[in-house]
Design an enzyme around this catalytic site. Structure first.
Site, PDB file in Angstrom:
ATOM      1  N   TYR A  33       0.820  -1.206   0.000  1.00 57.71           N
ATOM      2  CA  TYR A  33       0.000   0.000   0.000  1.00 57.71           C
ATOM      3  C   TYR A  33       0.852   1.253   0.000  1.00 57.71           C
ATOM      4  O   TYR A  33       2.073   1.197   0.209  1.00 57.71           O
ATOM      5  CB  TYR A  33      -0.966   0.005   1.192  1.00 57.71           C
ATOM      6  CG  TYR A  33      -0.330   0.349   2.524  1.00 57.71           C
ATOM      7  CD1 TYR A  33       0.523  -0.555   3.161  1.00 57.71           C
ATOM      8  CD2 TYR A  33      -0.572   1.570   3.132  1.00 57.71           C
ATOM      9  CE1 TYR A  33       1.096  -0.224   4.377  1.00 57.71           C
ATOM     10  CE2 TYR A  33       0.000   1.901   4.357  1.00 57.71           C
ATOM     11  CZ  TYR A  33       0.839   1.002   4.973  1.00 57.71           C
ATOM     12  OH  TYR A  33       1.415   1.323   6.167  1.00 57.71           O
ATOM     13  N   ARG A  52       8.172   3.931  -4.705  1.00 57.80           N
ATOM     14  CA  ARG A  52       8.192   2.962  -3.598  1.00 57.80           C
ATOM     15  C   ARG A  52       7.148   1.869  -3.814  1.00 57.80           C
ATOM     16  O   ARG A  52       7.385   0.696  -3.510  1.00 57.80           O
ATOM     17  CB  ARG A  52       7.972   3.669  -2.259  1.00 57.80           C
ATOM     18  CG  ARG A  52       8.123   2.717  -1.066  1.00 57.80           C
ATOM     19  CD  ARG A  52       8.098   3.435   0.260  1.00 57.80           C
ATOM     20  NE  ARG A  52       6.817   4.076   0.512  1.00 57.80           N
ATOM     21  CZ  ARG A  52       6.563   4.857   1.554  1.00 57.80           C
ATOM     22  NH1 ARG A  52       7.521   5.105   2.438  1.00 57.80           N
ATOM     23  NH2 ARG A  52       5.382   5.402   1.716  1.00 57.80           N
ATOM     24  N   ARG A 100      -7.399 -20.372  -1.534  1.00 64.49           N
ATOM     25  CA  ARG A 100      -6.394 -20.223  -0.490  1.00 64.49           C
ATOM     26  C   ARG A 100      -5.309 -21.292  -0.567  1.00 64.49           C
ATOM     27  O   ARG A 100      -5.593 -22.485  -0.430  1.00 64.49           O
ATOM     28  CB  ARG A 100      -7.064 -20.249   0.888  1.00 64.49           C
ATOM     29  CG  ARG A 100      -6.116 -19.876   2.010  1.00 64.49           C
ATOM     30  CD  ARG A 100      -6.826 -19.797   3.359  1.00 64.49           C
ATOM     31  NE  ARG A 100      -5.893 -19.352   4.384  1.00 64.49           N
ATOM     32  CZ  ARG A 100      -4.978 -20.144   4.950  1.00 64.49           C
ATOM     33  NH1 ARG A 100      -4.903 -21.403   4.599  1.00 64.49           N
ATOM     34  NH2 ARG A 100      -4.147 -19.661   5.853  1.00 64.49           N
ATOM     35  N   LYS A 147       6.453  -2.130   1.944  1.00 68.55           N
ATOM     36  CA  LYS A 147       5.294  -1.509   2.605  1.00 68.55           C
ATOM     37  C   LYS A 147       4.072  -2.413   2.447  1.00 68.55           C
ATOM     38  O   LYS A 147       3.193  -2.169   1.623  1.00 68.55           O
ATOM     39  CB  LYS A 147       5.050  -0.114   2.018  1.00 68.55           C
ATOM     40  CG  LYS A 147       4.144   0.765   2.867  1.00 68.55           C
ATOM     41  CD  LYS A 147       4.219   2.202   2.408  1.00 68.55           C
ATOM     42  CE  LYS A 147       3.169   3.086   3.016  1.00 68.55           C
ATOM     43  NZ  LYS A 147       3.229   3.218   4.473  1.00 68.55           N
ATOM     44  N   GLU A 180      12.237   2.466  14.152  1.00 72.52           N
ATOM     45  CA  GLU A 180      11.334   3.513  13.644  1.00 72.52           C
ATOM     46  C   GLU A 180      10.042   3.456  14.456  1.00 72.52           C
ATOM     47  O   GLU A 180       9.850   2.579  15.294  1.00 72.52           O
ATOM     48  CB  GLU A 180      11.027   3.281  12.163  1.00 72.52           C
ATOM     49  CG  GLU A 180      10.353   1.951  11.887  1.00 72.52           C
ATOM     50  CD  GLU A 180      10.096   1.674  10.409  1.00 72.52           C
ATOM     51  OE1 GLU A 180       9.963   2.617   9.618  1.00 72.52           O
ATOM     52  OE2 GLU A 180      10.007   0.477  10.063  1.00 72.52           O
ATOM     53  N   LEU A 205      11.131   0.998   7.097  1.00 68.24           N
ATOM     54  CA  LEU A 205      10.563   1.462   5.843  1.00 68.24           C
ATOM     55  C   LEU A 205      11.260   2.772   5.466  1.00 68.24           C
ATOM     56  O   LEU A 205      11.392   3.671   6.300  1.00 68.24           O
ATOM     57  CB  LEU A 205       9.057   1.724   6.016  1.00 68.24           C
ATOM     58  CG  LEU A 205       8.370   2.200   4.729  1.00 68.24           C
ATOM     59  CD1 LEU A 205       8.203   1.038   3.760  1.00 68.24           C
ATOM     60  CD2 LEU A 205       7.032   2.841   5.024  1.00 68.24           C
TER      61      LEU A 205
HETATM   62  N1  PMP Z   1       7.700   3.692   8.903  1.00 68.36           N
HETATM   63  C1  PMP Z   1       6.557   2.970   8.911  1.00 68.36           C
HETATM   64  C2  PMP Z   1       6.585   1.615   9.533  1.00 68.36           C
HETATM   65  C3  PMP Z   1       5.384   3.474   8.324  1.00 68.36           C
HETATM   66  O1  PMP Z   1       4.262   2.741   8.334  1.00 68.36           O
HETATM   67  C4  PMP Z   1       5.406   4.766   7.769  1.00 68.36           C
HETATM   68  C5  PMP Z   1       4.183   5.386   7.181  1.00 68.36           C
HETATM   69  N2  PMP Z   1       3.492   4.549   6.350  1.00 68.36           N
HETATM   70  C6  PMP Z   1       6.612   5.493   7.790  1.00 68.36           C
HETATM   71  C7  PMP Z   1       7.734   4.918   8.359  1.00 68.36           C
HETATM   72  C8  PMP Z   1       6.703   6.860   7.183  1.00 68.36           C
HETATM   73  O2  PMP Z   1       6.693   6.780   5.790  1.00 68.36           O
HETATM   74  P1  PMP Z   1       6.166   7.975   4.898  1.00 68.36           P
HETATM   75  O3  PMP Z   1       6.967   9.180   5.265  1.00 68.36           O
HETATM   76  O4  PMP Z   1       6.416   7.523   3.514  1.00 68.36           O
HETATM   77  O5  PMP Z   1       4.720   8.145   5.215  1.00 68.36           O
END
Ligand code: PMP
Length: 284
Positions: A33, A52, A100, A147, A180, A205
């Protein structure tokens, strides 16, 4: 959520928007996503998000559901139908619907779903309010660079943060380093005046906001380094903040109930937030 959503080629009333129970997104979280901010009717850092998305799809061998040009047209139409000038766009692509079975099915049409949400315009004063974070153990899998919609660990962490009155939970790896946030990237400013955020690898991410903030910092001659930092280092930092598409740049003034620096948003983060506001305005 806005009234019209997009599901596999159709613009449908949101209440009727659905996918099949055999969709692999539902069965296996076999889906990726993106969330893209909309400001002044335009996507913020759209190409970064599309790049991405392509990468996430590529890593999982999910075919692109349509070309980028076609995707942009659909997005424009969805924003128009929902009259979104300020808000957020959500895009999800799953591997598609198949009986499935763990192994990836062949020749399946990916599922493409999009929704929009109206939000208040970016506002410096509101975003500049300091927030608190808690720290939690990072219990996620080892491909956090993709993601995917497999967000349960993050959902658990965010729920814990909310229950403690915090805005976000910063996740901590086995070495005691902050990876993060559950839905944001983590940053600190050290006593030496160095801006620090963890380097990108499969443990985090690569946030698009993170990337933009690094570019803005570089352009402004700010001193930064991409490396791991520990919880102890974060608590001893002069400033901290967290970045994401919808939260933008949020000053963090407390970590686990302990004040960061002077316990209020500092000059570094406010400067970056100002530059980010200009970045949004420049893309009008
Ligand atoms: N890390 C994670 C685990 C996230 O889910 C997100 C937001 N989706 C981010 C960092 C920040 O990413 P972005 O700046 O692209 O929204």
């Amino acid at each position: 959520m806005s009234s019209i959503s997009y599901v596999n080629g159709r613009y449908v009333p949101h209440r009727d928007a659905s996918v099949h129970i055999e969709d692999r997104g539902f069965q296996f979280a076999d889906a990726v996503y993106e969330v893209i901010a909309v400001q002044h009717g335009r996507l913020v850092d759209g190409d970064g998000h599309f790049d991405r998305l392509d990468r996430s799809l590529g890593e999982l061998s999910i075919p692109e559901p349509m070309s980028r040009a076609a995707l942009k047209l659909v997005i424009r139409e969805l924003l128009r139908q929902n009259r979104i000038t300020f808000g957020a766009l959500y895009i999800q692509v799953s591997r598609g619907q198949a009986p499935r079975d763990f192994s990836f099915p062949q020749n399946v049409q990916p599922t493409l779903v999009m929704t929009t949400k109206r939000l208040k315009p970016f506002d410096f004063e509101r975003t500049a309010q300091g927030v608190s974070v808690i720290t939690i153990q990072d219990i996620r899998w080892k491909r956090c660079d993709i993601k995917t919609v497999s967000l349960l660990a993050g959902a658990m962490g965010k729920t814990e943060a909310m229950s403690k009155g915090a805005f976000e939970a910063w996740q901590v790896d086995a070495d005691g380093n902050v990876t993060e946030g559950t839905s944001s990237n983590a940053w600190i400013v050290t006593k030496a005046g160095e801006l620090v955020t963890r380097h990108t690898d499969s443990a985090i991410l690569g946030g698009i906001t993170r990337q933009t903030v690094l570019q803005l910092a570089a352009k402004d001659g700010l001193n930064y380094v991409e490396r791991p930092f520990s919880v102890a280092e974060a608590k001893a930092a002069t400033e901290a903040f967290t970045t994401s598409t919808t939260a933008f740049i949020r000053p963090v003034v407390k970590i686990d109930e302990q004040s960061v620096g002077e316990g209020k948003p500092g000059p570094f983060v406010l400067k970056l937030l100002k530059l980010y506001g200009q970045h949004i305005e420049n893309h009008k």
